[in-house]
Scaffold this active site. Sequence first.
Site, PDB file in Angstrom:
ATOM      1  N   HIS A  12    -116.056  32.385 -30.335  1.00  0.00           N
ATOM      2  CA  HIS A  12    -115.210  33.208 -31.202  1.00  0.00           C
ATOM      3  C   HIS A  12    -115.252  32.719 -32.646  1.00  0.00           C
ATOM      4  CE1 HIS A  12    -112.619  35.819 -28.423  1.00  0.00           C
ATOM      5  NE2 HIS A  12    -113.610  35.332 -27.681  1.00  0.00           N
ATOM      6  N   ASN A  22    -108.279  37.297 -30.634  1.00  0.00           N
ATOM      7  CA  ASN A  22    -108.218  35.833 -30.515  1.00  0.00           C
ATOM      8  C   ASN A  22    -106.900  35.328 -29.944  1.00  0.00           C
ATOM      9  OD1 ASN A  22    -110.798  35.261 -31.469  1.00  0.00           O
ATOM     10  ND2 ASN A  22    -110.152  35.173 -33.607  1.00  0.00           N
TER      11      ASN A  22
END
Length: 293
Positions: A61, A89
């Site tokens: 990520h 996230n």
Amino acid sequence: MNLLSLLLPLFLSLNLSSAQLRRNFYAGSFPNVEQIVRNALGQKIQQSSITVPVVLRLYFHDCFVNGCDASVMIESTKYNKAEKDHPDNLSLSGDGFDAIVKAKQALDAVPNCRNKVSCADIITIATRDVVNIVGGPWYDVELGRLDGLSSTAASVEGMLPQPTDDVNKLTSHFAKNGLSLDDMFALSATHTIGLAHCTNVLDRIHGVKKDPSINATYLPQLKDLCPKDVDPRKEIFMDPITPGKFDNVYYQNLQQGRGLFKSDQALFTDPRSKPTVNLWASNGQLYNQAFVN
């Protein structure tokens, strides 16, 4: 904790022109960097085994949004919503962040290492280590990254693959990061040690229209694990056969219709990726080399 205070001294202490990635970057001045990180990571894994998949996911990520610069670790302020607070996230585990913080603290406890090793390099080392610890290949890492000081939630939008993506969308996401089709096929298999929230598959397993690509035995198992009214916090293993082990069983699962996400199973149903899935399903050594590459 606002990690900007950890990142700023490092940024100021490094010469931008020296930021060339290379192996053994710290060998001349801090030769034990990788061992210190591995020791700290081992202690964290003993406390929480979930550390293995969540560190790997944290790295992914981070890298897919403005490069591998640890900007995903920066906290939001009243003036700025940071990357880690983008909806994509919010499911990143606190254990992943904590593992990197603890490794940074272990390095900073060594006088000549203090504020000399970037969080971006620490995440890179830690990701290699968690893969290796659970049976994956060892590989040398190139280091020398600078930590990013800019982190915005807006920069995350549209940058990360989604569980419902097809091969076209996956290819686009990876291509934006300079990664090939084979790179995408290889990196997708990190789901072999992954965990997923049930909420990401509810539509697929409880939808009105049956998904023909799901194994007929696997589907009722998923329904039992993830009922319609499941707690949104519940997570399940993405590899139902060898969970927690880094191996090529991910591809064997796809052959049997046991890909958890649509984006996983699409690699077997799409003719562009199916031959590679079959090859790596039958040869773990070839897969390991592809992953290292």
